[in-house]
Design an enzyme around this catalytic site. Structure first.
Site, PDB file in Angstrom:
ATOM      1  N   GLU A  76       0.836  -1.206   0.000  1.00  0.00           N
ATOM      2  CA  GLU A  76       0.000   0.000   0.000  1.00  0.00           C
ATOM      3  C   GLU A  76       0.876   1.263   0.000  1.00  0.00           C
ATOM      4  O   GLU A  76       0.555   2.255  -0.645  1.00  0.00           O
ATOM      5  CB  GLU A  76      -0.932  -0.026   1.215  1.00  0.00           C
ATOM      6  CG  GLU A  76      -2.006   1.046   1.195  1.00  0.00           C
ATOM      7  CD  GLU A  76      -2.873   1.064  -0.048  1.00  0.00           C
ATOM      8  OE1 GLU A  76      -3.327  -0.006  -0.474  1.00  0.00           O
ATOM      9  OE2 GLU A  76      -3.068   2.157  -0.612  1.00  0.00           O
ATOM     10  N   GLU A  83       1.404   6.733  -6.832  1.00  0.00           N
ATOM     11  CA  GLU A  83       0.359   7.730  -7.131  1.00  0.00           C
ATOM     12  C   GLU A  83       0.889   9.154  -6.959  1.00  0.00           C
ATOM     13  O   GLU A  83       0.701  10.011  -7.822  1.00  0.00           O
ATOM     14  CB  GLU A  83      -0.846   7.514  -6.209  1.00  0.00           C
ATOM     15  CG  GLU A  83      -1.741   6.370  -6.650  1.00  0.00           C
ATOM     16  CD  GLU A  83      -2.790   6.027  -5.601  1.00  0.00           C
ATOM     17  OE1 GLU A  83      -3.263   4.897  -5.621  1.00  0.00           O
ATOM     18  OE2 GLU A  83      -3.102   6.909  -4.767  1.00  0.00           O
TER      19      GLU A  83
HETATM   20  N1  LIG Z   1      -2.457  10.529 -15.134  1.00  0.00           N
HETATM   21  C1  LIG Z   1      -3.060   9.376 -15.452  1.00  0.00           C
HETATM   22  N2  LIG Z   1      -2.927   8.871 -16.698  1.00  0.00           N
HETATM   23  C2  LIG Z   1      -3.545   7.709 -17.043  1.00  0.00           C
HETATM   24  N3  LIG Z   1      -4.305   6.977 -16.203  1.00  0.00           N
HETATM   25  C3  LIG Z   1      -4.452   7.423 -14.943  1.00  0.00           C
HETATM   26  C4  LIG Z   1      -3.850   8.632 -14.501  1.00  0.00           C
HETATM   27  N4  LIG Z   1      -4.173   8.814 -13.194  1.00  0.00           N
HETATM   28  C5  LIG Z   1      -4.929   7.775 -12.866  1.00  0.00           C
HETATM   29  N5  LIG Z   1      -5.109   6.940 -13.889  1.00  0.00           N
HETATM   30  C6  LIG Z   1      -5.900   5.697 -13.882  1.00  0.00           C
HETATM   31  O1  LIG Z   1      -6.896   5.819 -12.889  1.00  0.00           O
HETATM   32  C7  LIG Z   1      -6.751   4.811 -11.898  1.00  0.00           C
HETATM   33  C8  LIG Z   1      -7.058   5.393 -10.553  1.00  0.00           C
HETATM   34  O2  LIG Z   1      -6.089   6.372 -10.252  1.00  0.00           O
HETATM   35  P1  LIG Z   1      -5.869   6.911  -8.782  1.00  0.00           P
HETATM   36  O3  LIG Z   1      -4.755   7.871  -8.781  1.00  0.00           O
HETATM   37  O4  LIG Z   1      -7.168   7.402  -8.232  1.00  0.00           O
HETATM   38  O5  LIG Z   1      -5.445   5.595  -8.043  1.00  0.00           O
HETATM   39  P2  LIG Z   1      -6.331   4.673  -7.119  1.00  0.00           P
HETATM   40  O6  LIG Z   1      -5.840   3.279  -7.382  1.00  0.00           O
HETATM   41  O7  LIG Z   1      -7.768   5.004  -7.238  1.00  0.00           O
HETATM   42  O8  LIG Z   1      -5.924   5.163  -5.726  1.00  0.00           O
HETATM   43  P3  LIG Z   1      -6.229   4.435  -4.402  1.00  0.00           P
HETATM   44  O9  LIG Z   1      -5.169   3.361  -4.289  1.00  0.00           O
HETATM   45  O10 LIG Z   1      -6.107   5.535  -3.413  1.00  0.00           O
HETATM   46  O11 LIG Z   1      -7.620   3.852  -4.512  1.00  0.00           O
HETATM   47  C9  LIG Z   1      -5.306   4.313 -12.040  1.00  0.00           C
HETATM   48  O12 LIG Z   1      -5.164   2.965 -11.617  1.00  0.00           O
HETATM   49  C10 LIG Z   1      -5.068   4.460 -13.543  1.00  0.00           C
HETATM   50  O13 LIG Z   1      -5.603   3.346 -14.263  1.00  0.00           O
END
Ligand SMILES: Nc1ncnc2c1ncn2[C@@H]1O[C@H](COP(=O)(O)OP(=O)(O)OP(=O)(O)O)[C@@H](O)[C@H]1O
Length: 132
Positions: A76, A83
């Site tokens: 994590e 991120e």
């Molecule tokens: N800048 C970006 N470009 C392309 N895809 C992105 C981008 N940011 C996020 N994503 C996509 O969106 C998804 C979610 O992104 P986020 O940053 O919210 O991570 P998360 O896995 O939701 O975070 P958490 O672990 O807190 O739940 C990522 O897994 C990715 O597939």
């Protein structure tokens, strides 16, 4: 004193152990206060370890539970770092490589969690079977 240190916007190297400890503590506080998933894994860790102690799973099996919980928490943290680094680098702009990085980090959390569940099932399963 360095201006950076005075106004708490330090970018220079830590001057002593106390300062390094303070920043490491800030990092832990950030994880606990800002990251809902990390908090969830912490609570799960507390529940699993309490269950292990209550059921007297034994020293060796308890260490396996600690290892399983640590594995998930570690994954994590890596996910959170991925991120933050991606967001710091490109912000909210879409990028295929950014997607791969975030998805791989999230995938590692998933893999670690599945492994931890298997360990938990073996530890608690064998303990329950012994009790019956
Ligand atoms: N800048 C970006 N470009 C392309 N895809 C992105 C981008 N940011 C996020 N994503 C996509 O969106 C998804 C979610 O992104 P986020 O940053 O919210 O991570 P998360 O896995 O939701 O975070 P958490 O672990 O807190 O739940 C990522 O897994 C990715 O597939």
């Amino acid at each position: 004193m360095n201006m950076d240190l005075k106004n708490k916007r330090q970018t220079s190297k830590n001057k002593n152990f106390g300062q390094a400890f303070g920043h490491a503590w800030d990092g832990l506080t950030t994880l606990c206060c800002n990251e809902r998933n990390f908090r969830f894994h912490l609570v799960t860790t507390a529940v699993v370890l309490t269950a292990g102690l209550t059921m007297r799973v034994g020293y060796f099996k308890f260490l396996w539970l600690v290892l399983a919980c640590y594995l998930v928490l570690q994954a994590e943290v890596i996910n959170t770092l991925a991120e933050y680094l991606v967001d710091l680098t490109i912000g909210s702009q879409y990028n295929d490589l950014a997607k791969k990085i975030k998805d791989i980090a999230a995938g590692w959390v998933l893999f670690s969690t599945m492994l931890a569940i298997v360990i938990g099932l073996i530890v608690f399963g064998t303990t329950i079977i012994k009790l019956i």
